[in-house]
Motif scaffolding. Structure first.
Motif, PDB file in Angstrom:
ATOM      1  N   GLY A   1      17.516  -9.477   3.419  1.00 15.25           N
ATOM      2  CA  GLY A   1      16.278 -10.312   2.850  1.00 15.25           C
ATOM      3  C   GLY A   1      16.353 -11.643   2.092  1.00 15.25           C
ATOM      4  O   GLY A   1      16.202 -12.388   1.720  1.00 15.25           O
ATOM      5  N   LYS A   2      16.831 -10.965   0.705  1.00 15.19           N
ATOM      6  CA  LYS A   2      16.829 -11.482  -0.670  1.00 15.19           C
ATOM      7  C   LYS A   2      17.620 -13.133  -0.444  1.00 15.19           C
ATOM      8  O   LYS A   2      17.808 -13.969   0.205  1.00 15.19           O
ATOM      9  CB  LYS A   2      17.490 -10.890  -1.680  1.00 15.19           C
ATOM     10  N   LYS A   3      19.000 -13.051   0.627  1.00 17.28           N
ATOM     11  CA  LYS A   3      20.374 -13.645   0.940  1.00 17.28           C
ATOM     12  C   LYS A   3      19.465 -14.679   2.130  1.00 17.28           C
ATOM     13  O   LYS A   3      19.284 -16.369   1.607  1.00 17.28           O
ATOM     14  CB  LYS A   3      21.314 -13.389   1.233  1.00 17.28           C
ATOM     15  N   ALA A   4      17.545 -14.080   2.721  1.00 22.09           N
ATOM     16  CA  ALA A   4      17.398 -14.936   3.293  1.00 22.09           C
ATOM     17  C   ALA A   4      16.674 -15.881   3.181  1.00 22.09           C
ATOM     18  O   ALA A   4      16.221 -17.117   3.584  1.00 22.09           O
ATOM     19  CB  ALA A   4      16.612 -14.475   4.800  1.00 22.09           C
ATOM     20  N   ILE A   5      15.834 -15.856   1.651  1.00 24.32           N
ATOM     21  CA  ILE A   5      14.641 -16.056   1.188  1.00 24.32           C
ATOM     22  C   ILE A   5      15.451 -17.460   1.054  1.00 24.32           C
ATOM     23  O   ILE A   5      14.618 -18.581   0.739  1.00 24.32           O
ATOM     24  CB  ILE A   5      13.537 -15.614  -0.129  1.00 24.32           C
ATOM     25  N   GLU A   6      16.620 -17.100  -0.076  1.00 15.62           N
ATOM     26  CA  GLU A   6      17.238 -18.126  -0.625  1.00 15.62           C
ATOM     27  C   GLU A   6      17.663 -19.388   0.272  1.00 15.62           C
ATOM     28  O   GLU A   6      17.577 -20.472   0.614  1.00 15.62           O
ATOM     29  CB  GLU A   6      18.694 -17.117  -1.344  1.00 15.62           C
ATOM     30  N   LEU A   7      17.479 -18.790   1.152  1.00 13.36           N
ATOM     31  CA  LEU A   7      18.663 -19.802   2.483  1.00 13.36           C
ATOM     32  C   LEU A   7      17.259 -20.479   3.200  1.00 13.36           C
ATOM     33  O   LEU A   7      17.577 -21.844   3.221  1.00 13.36           O
ATOM     34  CB  LEU A   7      18.980 -19.187   3.953  1.00 13.36           C
ATOM     35  N   ILE A   8      15.808 -19.751   3.276  1.00  7.77           N
ATOM     36  CA  ILE A   8      14.824 -20.612   3.935  1.00  7.77           C
ATOM     37  C   ILE A   8      14.089 -21.793   2.756  1.00  7.77           C
ATOM     38  O   ILE A   8      14.109 -22.263   3.230  1.00  7.77           O
ATOM     39  CB  ILE A   8      12.984 -19.440   4.067  1.00  7.77           C
ATOM     40  N   GLU A   9      14.597 -20.628   1.457  1.00  8.77           N
ATOM     41  CA  GLU A   9      13.804 -21.601   0.674  1.00  8.77           C
ATOM     42  C   GLU A   9      14.822 -23.186   0.441  1.00  8.77           C
ATOM     43  O   GLU A   9      14.548 -24.522   0.176  1.00  8.77           O
ATOM     44  CB  GLU A   9      13.668 -21.241  -1.022  1.00  8.77           C
ATOM     45  N   LYS A  10      16.103 -23.348  -0.004  1.00  8.15           N
ATOM     46  CA  LYS A  10      17.001 -23.906   0.354  1.00  8.15           C
ATOM     47  C   LYS A  10      16.733 -24.685   1.487  1.00  8.15           C
ATOM     48  O   LYS A  10      17.426 -26.193   1.123  1.00  8.15           O
ATOM     49  CB  LYS A  10      18.365 -23.302  -0.173  1.00  8.15           C
ATOM     50  N   HIS A  11      17.049 -24.341   2.410  1.00 12.54           N
ATOM     51  CA  HIS A  11      17.129 -25.325   3.737  1.00 12.54           C
ATOM     52  C   HIS A  11      15.759 -25.906   4.736  1.00 12.54           C
ATOM     53  O   HIS A  11      15.988 -26.447   5.677  1.00 12.54           O
ATOM     54  CB  HIS A  11      17.957 -24.540   4.622  1.00 12.54           C
ATOM     55  N   SER A  12      14.741 -25.359   4.062  1.00 15.17           N
ATOM     56  CA  SER A  12      13.491 -24.887   4.998  1.00 15.17           C
ATOM     57  C   SER A  12      14.120 -25.351   6.809  1.00 15.17           C
ATOM     58  O   SER A  12      14.147 -26.619   7.486  1.00 15.17           O
ATOM     59  CB  SER A  12      12.772 -26.444   4.549  1.00 15.17           C
ATOM     60  N   PRO A  13      14.510 -23.818   7.171  1.00 21.74           N
ATOM     61  CA  PRO A  13      14.679 -24.025   8.555  1.00 21.74           C
ATOM     62  C   PRO A  13      13.361 -24.099   9.748  1.00 21.74           C
ATOM     63  O   PRO A  13      12.004 -24.473   9.121  1.00 21.74           O
ATOM     64  CB  PRO A  13      15.492 -22.552   8.797  1.00 21.74           C
ATOM     65  N   ASP A  14      14.005 -24.313  10.597  1.00 21.39           N
ATOM     66  CA  ASP A  14      12.737 -25.032  11.860  1.00 21.39           C
ATOM     67  C   ASP A  14      12.344 -23.395  12.553  1.00 21.39           C
ATOM     68  O   ASP A  14      11.932 -23.289  13.894  1.00 21.39           O
ATOM     69  CB  ASP A  14      13.181 -25.329  13.385  1.00 21.39           C
ATOM     70  N   LEU A  15      13.629 -21.817  12.302  1.00 21.83           N
ATOM     71  CA  LEU A  15      12.715 -20.998  12.691  1.00 21.83           C
ATOM     72  C   LEU A  15      14.130 -20.311  12.057  1.00 21.83           C
ATOM     73  O   LEU A  15      15.078 -20.158  11.356  1.00 21.83           O
ATOM     74  CB  LEU A  15      13.508 -20.917  14.075  1.00 21.83           C
ATOM     75  N   ILE A  16      13.176 -18.751  12.243  1.00 18.78           N
ATOM     76  CA  ILE A  16      13.608 -17.586  11.182  1.00 18.78           C
ATOM     77  C   ILE A  16      13.362 -16.352  11.861  1.00 18.78           C
ATOM     78  O   ILE A  16      12.851 -15.742  12.956  1.00 18.78           O
ATOM     79  CB  ILE A  16      12.864 -17.368  10.173  1.00 18.78           C
ATOM     80  N   LEU A  17      15.612 -16.232  12.813  1.00 22.23           N
ATOM     81  CA  LEU A  17      15.275 -14.719  13.022  1.00 22.23           C
ATOM     82  C   LEU A  17      15.524 -13.415  12.192  1.00 22.23           C
ATOM     83  O   LEU A  17      16.464 -13.684  11.168  1.00 22.23           O
ATOM     84  CB  LEU A  17      16.203 -15.331  14.251  1.00 22.23           C
ATOM     85  N   THR A  18      14.887 -12.403  12.143  1.00 20.99           N
ATOM     86  CA  THR A  18      15.679 -10.749  11.435  1.00 20.99           C
ATOM     87  C   THR A  18      14.638 -10.248  11.613  1.00 20.99           C
ATOM     88  O   THR A  18      13.767  -9.865  12.330  1.00 20.99           O
ATOM     89  CB  THR A  18      14.014 -11.885   9.952  1.00 20.99           C
ATOM     90  N   ASP A  19      15.909  -9.409  11.335  1.00 23.28           N
ATOM     91  CA  ASP A  19      15.620  -7.275  11.432  1.00 23.28           C
ATOM     92  C   ASP A  19      14.468  -7.301  10.433  1.00 23.28           C
ATOM     93  O   ASP A  19      14.498  -8.108   9.137  1.00 23.28           O
ATOM     94  CB  ASP A  19      17.123  -7.068  11.155  1.00 23.28           C
ATOM     95  N   ILE A  20      13.783  -6.465  10.912  1.00 18.66           N
ATOM     96  CA  ILE A  20      13.232  -5.474  10.334  1.00 18.66           C
ATOM     97  C   ILE A  20      13.340  -4.965   8.748  1.00 18.66           C
ATOM     98  O   ILE A  20      13.344  -5.013   8.203  1.00 18.66           O
ATOM     99  CB  ILE A  20      11.807  -5.299  10.505  1.00 18.66           C
TER     100      ILE A  20
END
Length: 121
Positions: A36-55
């Motif tokens: 999740g830590k890496k996911a947040i970095e990627l979300i902030e960097k790339h502003s994706p159009d969709l996020i898929l995440t395991d809980i």
């Protein structure tokens, strides 16, 4: 139509590769995070159009990702969560804090694709 950038947060590397192959075949650009830590970095960097995440993940879990996107980043990016069955309480919590869709694991990659297409229209 929304763009095609997707951040995928999944700690199962085999499953992550299966998702990657299937969605890239469909023309989506993927950014992969094994926690999740890496996911947040990627979300902030790339502003994706969709996020898929395991809980359930190390460091930062899927609920924390949803909360970060909705509350800190103030984004309405569609979020699909995955969870092993039998975690109804966590899934309900995910919807409560802003998830848009849910798939139980083990996932059907074809079902995932249908939901991705629907949310990225």
């Amino acid at each position: 139509m929304l763009g095609k950038k997707i951040v995928v947060a999944e700690d199962n590397s085999v499953f992550l590769m299966v998702i990657k192959l299937k969605l890239e075949q469909e023309g989506y650009e993927l950014f992969l995070a094994e926690d999740g830590k890496k996911a947040i970095e990627l979300i902030e960097k790339h502003s994706p159009d969709l996020i898929l995440t395991d809980i359930m993940m190390d460091y930062v879990n899927g609920l924390e990702i949803i909360s970060h996107v909705r509350n800190k980043l103030k984004k309405q990016t569609p979020i699909v969560v995955f969870s092993a069955s039998g975690q109804e309480e966590i899934v309900l919590k995910a919807f409560e804090i802003g998830a848009n869709d849910f798939l139980s694991k083990p996932l059907s990659v074809n079902e995932l694709l249908v939901r991705v297409k629907k949310l990225s229209r």
